[in-house]
Scaffold this motif. Sequence first.
Motif, PDB file in Angstrom:
ATOM      1  N   ARG A 208      48.459  27.742  -5.205  1.00 31.46           N
ATOM      2  CA  ARG A 208      47.190  27.780  -4.483  1.00 31.46           C
ATOM      3  C   ARG A 208      46.216  28.757  -5.126  1.00 31.46           C
ATOM      4  NH1 ARG A 208      47.251  25.081   0.031  1.00 31.46           N
ATOM      5  NH2 ARG A 208      49.300  24.397   0.714  1.00 31.46           N
TER       6      ARG A 208
ATOM      7  N   GLU B  10      43.015  30.678  -3.994  1.00 34.73           N
ATOM      8  CA  GLU B  10      42.234  30.886  -2.772  1.00 34.73           C
ATOM      9  C   GLU B  10      41.018  31.783  -2.965  1.00 34.73           C
ATOM     10  OE1 GLU B  10      45.624  31.918  -0.560  1.00 34.73           O
ATOM     11  OE2 GLU B  10      45.861  29.931   0.300  1.00 34.73           O
TER      12      GLU B  10
ATOM     13  N   GLU C 186      37.588  33.069  -3.162  1.00 36.47           N
ATOM     14  CA  GLU C 186      36.385  32.458  -2.591  1.00 36.47           C
ATOM     15  C   GLU C 186      35.315  32.198  -3.632  1.00 36.47           C
ATOM     16  OE1 GLU C 186      34.885  34.476   0.805  1.00 36.47           O
ATOM     17  OE2 GLU C 186      36.766  34.228   1.910  1.00 36.47           O
TER      18      GLU C 186
ATOM     19  N   ARG D 223      36.321  29.088  -5.401  1.00 30.80           N
ATOM     20  CA  ARG D 223      36.162  27.949  -4.497  1.00 30.80           C
ATOM     21  C   ARG D 223      34.704  27.654  -4.175  1.00 30.80           C
ATOM     22  NH1 ARG D 223      40.172  25.688  -1.833  1.00 30.80           N
ATOM     23  NH2 ARG D 223      38.763  23.924  -1.973  1.00 30.80           N
TER      24      ARG D 223
ATOM     25  N   GLY E   1      41.642  23.259  -4.535  1.00 33.72           N
ATOM     26  CA  GLY E   1      42.214  24.597  -4.417  1.00 33.72           C
ATOM     27  C   GLY E   1      43.692  24.665  -4.720  1.00 33.72           C
TER      28      GLY E   1
END
Lengths: 313, 332
Positions: free
Chosen positions: B160, B162, B164, B167, B248
């Motif tokens: 994963r 993650e 931000e 993303r 993601g």
Amino acid sequence: MSIENLKPYFPWITLAVLVLLVGALNPSFLNPASLVQLVADIVPLFIMALGMTFAIYIGGIDLSMQQVANLVTVVATVYLVQYGIFVAFLCIGAGFVIGAASGWITTRQFVPSFVATLAMGFIALSGARFLSGERALSMNADARDASFGWMFGNTVGIPHELVIAGLLLALAWFLQSRTTFGRALKAVGSGELAAVASGLKVDQIKILAFALSGTFAAIAGLMFSVKLSGGDANLANGFLILAIVAVLVGGTPLTGGVGGVINTLVGTLIVVVIRSAMVYLEVDATMQQMIFGVILIVAIAMTIDRSKMRIVK
Amino acid sequence: MATIQTADKAGTWVGIGRETLVKWAPLLVLIVLCGFFAAIEPRFLSTRNFARILIAASPALMVATGVTFVIIMGSIDLSMEGTVSVCAVSFAFCFLWLGGTLASWAWLALPFAMLVGAALGFVNGLIHVKLKIPSFMASLAMGFVGTGLAMVMTGGDRIRIEDELFRSLLTERVLGFPLMVYVAGVFLLIAWFIQTRTTLGRNFYAVGGGEDLAIASGLNVSRVRVLGYTVAGVFFAVGALLAVGRIGIAETATGNDFMFLSVTAVVVGGTALWGGIGGVWNTLVGVLIVFVIGNGMVVIGLPGYVQDGVLGILVILAVILSTDRKSISFVK
């Protein structure tokens, strides 16, 4: 004997070397009974590769075979009770029609076979999903045994699957080497413009070649369906790429005109030996795919006959 | 009699604008498709829906752009599924190892992934050219190696991402479209620059248009081919980065389904599989056609099992419409 004379036998040599190599590392691999079983297990793949040979032999490709086989597993499962053994005709007819449609789209509409067959595959997939109601179906066991039980018996130690494969191979070989149609296929694969100029009905020949590959895909699907006693729109997934690999490793190049069904037999065996060798030699499951790729590159580098290829694309 | 006259008229009309018509046919197909879906379901035309189409299309667009160069040369590259997976997984490992956020040195993972893509493409090209293995087979086998390598690296796990900031490729929107769409746009412009403004780009066409001539003119065709595969690898890597940015997650399956999708899109866009014709704009249109069909069928509410078949039929129609039948005698 010079290297030149040996060239046609490179696929055989590669196969022999592989078998001996694996046998030396793990002698139990050479046990005749297990070898027979190994070969019997890959009969559907072999049949599909046989069909693929016709498409590649004329310089095309058939990417719809896997979906045709999927569709056929569903058709066979759904209509088995209704039609009994005659469901086979329905299945084979479906394969023939889809193949012929691919061929028609390729030759008359000028859509490259890569795209035409891929798209026909999508259409077959739609049919399979619709007919199966998007579920995995299972066959009526009684009807299956009554109609197709003979497919998986044994006679004096020889599995019937192998007999079927042998008959289909003989048929394909006969078509390819002993008929006008087969010679025409070779002519089309070696040089389409020359074939047209010599008055061959190239369009018809190509359409028939694709129809044949569809037919073989259907037979493979039918065997698969009976073997697993069920039908599903994804049942045959994973076979397409292996069938192409088997044809190419055997020495039938994508440009067509060279090679043939016997090459495909060797190619299929090479692929199967590589795959099962990894199980015998206890290669870690995560590593298998990578090693398969590497050995494939080595195998094809050894088997292909480059003398007839002027430009490698 | 009347029918014959109309046919004649149409014939002359096509005769005048034949080349122009064939050139713009893919775009016409795209516009007609949009018009068709919009007529049935007006919501198709909303910015939200276009954003949805473009988000889904961006990674595939990058992969298809990469393979366009190879197809222009008359070869094919089927290694994209493996390359995308390896790039995605390498990026994820490097990114997490260097800190796990773009605000730190972990941004180096982005160029690193592109280097990995370039290296894989380079090896692919070398195998094809040096071992004289047809590109179809060489790249297919390299694809197996790639998928296998990604499997070995991850051991089958999903990784994963993650952060931000990374993303924000998906979450940050400008004028209604997320950043990844603009990133894809920038790389498309780079591809266009390579295609039209660099010697390498012109050489791709030279090789695809006629390899004998290219060799006779003193072009080092082997070098052009290897470089073509390397460039393609970089674009596959960008596709991988956008794919990871979109969901993601980096895993072996990140590359799944890119192979047939991207080649289909390239052909639908009007780039010929035998080389020398087409380019990155064709690929943009081709990718959009494929994704507009996919999205449109969902928007107008076709049942799932029909969608594959309709996609197949429309793809065939799109290729038929954008093929100049007079200029080719046969296809393989």
